[in-house]
Write a protein that holds these residues in place. Structure first.
Motif, mmCIF file in Angstrom:
data_model
loop_
_atom_site.group_PDB
_atom_site.id
_atom_site.type_symbol
_atom_site.label_atom_id
_atom_site.label_comp_id
_atom_site.label_asym_id
_atom_site.label_seq_id
_atom_site.Cartn_x
_atom_site.Cartn_y
_atom_site.Cartn_z
ATOM 1 N N ASP A 180 0.822 -1.214 0.000
ATOM 2 C CA ASP A 180 0.000 0.000 0.000
ATOM 3 C C ASP A 180 0.853 1.260 0.000
ATOM 4 O OD1 ASP A 180 -2.651 -1.355 2.133
ATOM 5 O OD2 ASP A 180 -2.330 -1.472 -0.034
ATOM 6 N N SER A 181 1.983 1.179 0.666
ATOM 7 C CA SER A 181 2.830 2.365 0.820
ATOM 8 C C SER A 181 3.478 2.820 -0.479
ATOM 9 C CB SER A 181 3.916 2.092 1.862
ATOM 10 O OG SER A 181 4.728 1.004 1.461
ATOM 11 N N VAL A 182 3.490 1.968 -1.496
ATOM 12 C CA VAL A 182 4.139 2.342 -2.755
ATOM 13 C C VAL A 182 3.183 2.411 -3.934
ATOM 14 C CG1 VAL A 182 6.275 1.294 -1.916
ATOM 15 C CG2 VAL A 182 4.813 0.019 -3.517
ATOM 16 N N LYS A 183 1.930 2.054 -3.717
ATOM 17 C CA LYS A 183 0.957 2.082 -4.814
ATOM 18 C C LYS A 183 0.865 3.480 -5.399
ATOM 19 C CE LYS A 183 -2.058 -1.741 -3.431
ATOM 20 N NZ LYS A 183 -3.372 -2.125 -2.885
ATOM 21 N N GLY A 184 0.863 3.542 -6.718
ATOM 22 C CA GLY A 184 0.786 4.821 -7.411
ATOM 23 C C GLY A 184 2.133 5.499 -7.598
ATOM 24 N N ARG A 185 3.161 5.009 -6.922
ATOM 25 C CA ARG A 185 4.496 5.611 -7.054
ATOM 26 C C ARG A 185 5.503 4.652 -7.701
ATOM 27 N NH1 ARG A 185 7.368 6.818 -2.616
ATOM 28 N NH2 ARG A 185 6.398 5.231 -1.294
ATOM 29 N N PHE A 186 5.359 3.366 -7.432
ATOM 30 C CA PHE A 186 6.295 2.365 -7.948
ATOM 31 C C PHE A 186 5.590 1.513 -9.007
ATOM 32 C CE2 PHE A 186 9.159 1.844 -3.913
ATOM 33 C CZ PHE A 186 9.320 3.214 -3.873
ATOM 34 N N THR A 187 6.367 1.082 -9.992
ATOM 35 C CA THR A 187 5.853 0.189 -11.025
ATOM 36 C C THR A 187 6.847 -0.937 -11.254
ATOM 37 O OG1 THR A 187 4.708 2.020 -12.124
ATOM 38 C CG2 THR A 187 5.034 0.004 -13.396
ATOM 39 N N ILE A 188 6.358 -2.163 -11.183
ATOM 40 C CA ILE A 188 7.201 -3.323 -11.439
ATOM 41 C C ILE A 188 6.921 -3.842 -12.840
ATOM 42 C CG2 ILE A 188 5.576 -5.009 -10.473
ATOM 43 C CD1 ILE A 188 8.049 -6.486 -9.304
ATOM 44 N N SER A 189 7.976 -4.256 -13.520
ATOM 45 C CA SER A 189 7.826 -4.834 -14.853
ATOM 46 C C SER A 189 8.728 -6.059 -14.968
ATOM 47 C CB SER A 189 8.168 -3.803 -15.932
ATOM 48 O OG SER A 189 9.486 -3.321 -15.771
ATOM 49 N N ARG A 190 8.359 -6.932 -15.886
ATOM 50 C CA ARG A 190 9.067 -8.215 -15.984
ATOM 51 C C ARG A 190 9.230 -8.608 -17.442
ATOM 52 N NH1 ARG A 190 7.443 -13.756 -12.690
ATOM 53 N NH2 ARG A 190 8.681 -15.210 -13.942
ATOM 54 N N ASP A 191 10.382 -9.205 -17.737
ATOM 55 C CA ASP A 191 10.648 -9.791 -19.044
ATOM 56 C C ASP A 191 10.887 -11.281 -18.826
ATOM 57 O OD1 ASP A 191 11.807 -10.768 -21.424
ATOM 58 O OD2 ASP A 191 12.597 -8.798 -21.925
ATOM 59 N N ASN A 192 9.900 -12.097 -19.142
ATOM 60 C CA ASN A 192 10.016 -13.533 -18.881
ATOM 61 C C ASN A 192 11.118 -14.186 -19.721
ATOM 62 O OD1 ASN A 192 7.944 -13.684 -16.959
ATOM 63 N ND2 ASN A 192 6.381 -13.911 -18.537
ATOM 64 N N ALA A 193 11.290 -13.719 -20.926
ATOM 65 C CA ALA A 193 12.294 -14.311 -21.810
ATOM 66 C C ALA A 193 13.709 -14.099 -21.276
ATOM 67 C CB ALA A 193 12.168 -13.729 -23.201
ATOM 68 N N LYS A 194 13.914 -12.959 -20.619
ATOM 69 C CA LYS A 194 15.248 -12.630 -20.109
ATOM 70 C C LYS A 194 15.375 -12.910 -18.613
ATOM 71 C CE LYS A 194 16.040 -8.975 -23.514
ATOM 72 N NZ LYS A 194 16.325 -7.527 -23.716
#
Length: 121
Positions: free
Chosen positions: A61-75
Motif C-alpha cells: 500500500d505504501s508504494v501504490k501509485g508511485r512504484f511500477t514493477i515490470s518483468r521480461d520472462n524471456a530474459k
C-alpha cells in the motif's frame, strides 16, 4: 545454480526517481513470481512489489501509485521504477525469485544480495 544480480540503487533527493533492475542467471526453465522486498534498519523485511509470470502485479500500500514493477520472462529480469521517492523508502532492496524450476531444482526460492536506496529529505 541460480543467481540474482541487482543494480540501480543509490542516493536521491525526496521527490526524485530511481530504477532498480534484477537479472536471474543460470539454466532456468521457469520462475513463478519475481519481486522486490526491502528492509530498513531495525525493521523487518517487507514486500514492495511482485509480479507473476502471467503479469499480475501486487504492490505494498505504501508504494501504490508511485512504484511500477515490470518483468521480461524471456530474459528472466524485473525492473522497479520508483517515482516520488520519500525518505521512508530508504532501505536495502532485495530482488527475489520464487517457484524457480531449473535442471536441478523444482520450485526453489532465490534472493539477491541487496542494493541500497537512500532518499534524503
Amino acid at each position: 545454480q541460480v543467481q540474482l544480480v541487482e543494480s540501480g540503487g543509490g542516493l536521491v533527493q525526496a521527490g526524485g526517481s530511481l530504477r532498480l533492475s534484477c537479472a536471474a542467471s543460470g539454466i532456468i526453465f521457469s520462475i513463478n513470481t519475481m519481486g522486490w522486498f526491502r528492509q530498513a534498519p531495525g525493521k523487518q523485511r517487507e514486500l514492495v512489489a511482485s509480479v507473476t509470470s502471467g503479469g499480475s502485479a501486487n504492490y505494498a500500500d505504501s508504494v501504490k501509485g508511485r512504484f511500477t514493477i515490470s518483468r521480461d520472462n524471456a530474459k528472466n529480469t524485473i525492473d522497479l521504477q520508483m517515482n516520488t521517492l520519500k525518505p521512508e523508502d530508504t532501505a536495502v532492496y532485495y530482488c527475489s525469485a520464487h517457484g524457480v524450476r531449473t535442471i536441478a531444482t523444482y520450485l526453489s526460492d532465490y534472493w539477491g544480495q541487496g542494493t541500497q536506496v537512500t532518499v534524503s529529505s
